[in-house]
Design an enzyme around this catalytic site. Structure first.
Site, mmCIF file in Angstrom:
data_model
loop_
_atom_site.group_PDB
_atom_site.id
_atom_site.type_symbol
_atom_site.label_atom_id
_atom_site.label_comp_id
_atom_site.label_asym_id
_atom_site.label_seq_id
_atom_site.Cartn_x
_atom_site.Cartn_y
_atom_site.Cartn_z
ATOM 1 N N LYS A 52 0.852 -1.189 0.000
ATOM 2 C CA LYS A 52 0.000 0.000 0.000
ATOM 3 C C LYS A 52 0.886 1.236 0.000
ATOM 4 O O LYS A 52 1.901 1.291 0.714
ATOM 5 C CB LYS A 52 -0.908 -0.018 1.237
ATOM 6 C CG LYS A 52 -1.895 1.142 1.307
ATOM 7 C CD LYS A 52 -2.791 1.018 2.533
ATOM 8 C CE LYS A 52 -3.785 2.174 2.626
ATOM 9 N NZ LYS A 52 -4.679 2.037 3.799
ATOM 10 N N SER B 275 -9.552 2.290 2.993
ATOM 11 C CA SER B 275 -8.678 2.992 2.074
ATOM 12 C C SER B 275 -7.690 2.083 1.337
ATOM 13 O O SER B 275 -7.011 2.526 0.417
ATOM 14 C CB SER B 275 -7.894 4.060 2.854
ATOM 15 O OG SER B 275 -7.069 3.451 3.845
ATOM 16 N N SER C 61 -9.930 -0.015 7.340
ATOM 17 C CA SER C 61 -9.369 0.081 5.991
ATOM 18 C C SER C 61 -8.636 -1.156 5.491
ATOM 19 O O SER C 61 -8.152 -1.163 4.358
ATOM 20 C CB SER C 61 -8.437 1.297 5.897
ATOM 21 O OG SER C 61 -9.180 2.487 5.933
#
Length: 496
Positions: A75, A150, A174
């Protein structure tokens, strides 16, 4: 090859059915072919293949460990030397870190090969991955739907088999919510279990990194490498190293019948997780998963988490307050985008931040600044912290009568792209089942357990499993038992 789990890929490398370089090349081709999903924001084939060659050399010497040569995506909130580290924001669009985040460094030290950086909501603020400066990510199961956020780039990458595993972060859901929306497995460890050093901060008392992969067993392997004390992170907890795979495939209690491996397991079902607001198709899918657990020998126990609804206002006071402080460093002087034209220093600050931050980030900075301002600190921030403690205490009361807590990871399946962009409150409500877990600092995970109904028949549903502090190994055991009895985690989107 891409259909294999991490465990299966490890066996393939050991049997010399493929090399680390061949694996990396295979996934890089898949990433290139799936650019329309927008799951990745930065790929560097040369860097990836150099790591793969080094892994092959380790394996050829008979060295290396359980993860050597296996690919992973990170990420883009984890700073990564050699790759851009943007946090999904124009503010950091061209930032390259001189060091690796601890999570990245530990996985590389374990021999893993970085495939690239995945897309995300800007500064991890969002539940749909539509807030990225680099465009929205599409859900591989239905490209008209969001992948969750996210960590939506990571969930989409694993779901589309563009990577066998990915890192994510979880501040209010998330990892768990995008794992649910994309039909993959993801775990948020106990707060402090995984180092935050080199993880671009959103809300420091909530942020926690974790793995996303096809299965609970894969997540356990990854957590073995990711977890551990880090003196560079003041919130890192000193605990003895443990093997998170040690309970996998084992009965819950010694002497259990093979057909009832989870006999003795008490699963708490919060009344508040099954009330108004839960979609009928999600409820039916979760009920079917719970029946499967009963078939494995577990007992379902009603529990109560009475402050669940308050978790939304509490979170949206505390997290923006911390964000307003953390993001103050991005002013165009030392870090971040600087406006091309400005009158004086104050004008430069204003224009740089106005141009660099997106609408959702600005909204949360404003909220955070407000609740910390004179006259409102006591009324909002301190009150929120008091209720946060009550929420944590409610969980401890519930755990007196159960071993794990289960329920939906989200009240609905993934919604359509653009469906909630004009109504941030509706977006915030989608995190109602995950926020309280984060506020309490507890470990939680999502495992695929089926699909929606009707028009949502191709949109996955995730079962959330919540454990008590530092109980990740037992949570993973419970998830693994379900995945040994079902194949939801093995199902892939059409065309994959």
């Amino acid at each position: 090859m891409h259909a294999k789990s991490l465990t299966e890929l490890r066996a393939a490398l050991a049997a010399k059915e493929c090399s680390a370089v061949e694996l990396a090349q295979h996934y890089l081709k898949r990433i290139d072919a799936a650019r329309d999903l927008n799951a990745f924001v930065h790929v560097d084939a040369d860097l990836t293949l150099a790591q793969a060659k080094a892994a092959d050399a380790e394996l050829a010497r008979g060295a290396g460990g359980a993860l050597t040569g296996l690919p992973i995506a990170h990420k883009d909130v984890f700073v990564t030397r050699g790759w851009r580290s943007t946090a999904g924001s124009k503010m950091l669009a061209n930032y390259e870190s001189p060091f690796d985040a601890t999570v990245v460094a530990r996985l590389q030290a374990a021999g893993m090969v970085t495939l690239g950086k995945t897309n995300m909501d800007e500064f991890a603020m969002g539940s749909s991955n539509e807030n990225s400066a680099f465009g929205a990510v599409k859900n591989p199961w239905d490209t008209n739907a969001v992948p969750g956020g996210s960590s939506g780039g990571s969930s989409a990458a694993v779901a589309a088999r563009l990577a066998p595993a990915a890192t994510g972060t979880d501040t209010g859901g998330s990892i768990r919510q995008p794992a649910s929306f994309a039909g993959v497995t993801g775990i948020k460890p106990t707060y402090g279990r995984v180092s935050r050093y080199g993880m671009i901060a959103f809300a420091s008392s909530l942020d926690q990194g974790g793995p996303m992969a096809q299965s609970a067993s894969d997540c356990a392997l990854l957590l073995n490498a990711m977890a551990g004390f880090d003196e560079r992170d003041s919130t890192s907890l000193e605990r003895d190293d443990e093997d998170f795979t040690r309970h996998l495939g084992q009965p819950w209690a010694a002497g259990n019948d093979a057909g009832k491996p989870l006999a003795g397991l008490r699963i708490g079902l919060p009344n508040e997780y099954f009330g108004a607001g839960l979609a009928d198709d999600v409820r039916a899918t979760i009920d079917a998963a719970l029946k499967q657990y009963e078939a494995l020998g577990a007992t379902l126990v009603p529990v109560s988490l009475p402050k669940t609804e308050l978790s939304i206002p509490v979170y949206y006071v505390i997290a923006p307050a911390e964000a307003s402080s953390n993001l103050s460093r991005f002013d165009g002087v030392r870090f971040g985008h600087r406006a091309a034209q400005y009158g004086d220093l104050l004008d430069m600050y204003k224009k740089s931040r106005a141009e660099g931050f997106g609408p959702e980030v600005k909204r949360r900075i404003l909220v955070g600044t407000y609740v910390l301002s004179h006259g409102y600190y006591d009324a909002y921030y301190l009150q929120a912290q008091k209720i946060r403690r009550i929420i944590a205490n409610d969980f401890q009361e519930a755990f007196k009568s159960c071993d794990v807590i289960m329920g939906p990871a989200s009240p609905t399946v993934a919604w359509d792209l653009g469906a909630k962009g004009d109504d941030p409150v509706q977006m915030y409500l989608a995190d109602i089942y995950t926020l309280s877990v984060s506020l309490a600092g507890l470990p939680g995970m999502s495992v695929p357990c089926g699909f929606g109904a009707g028009a949502n028949a191709q949109r996955p549903v995730g079962l959330q499993i919540i454990g008590n502090y530092f109980n990740e190994a037992r949570m993973l055991q419970v998830a693994d038992a379900f995945q040994r009895a079902t194949d939801w985690h093995k199902q892939v989107p059409a065309g994959v």
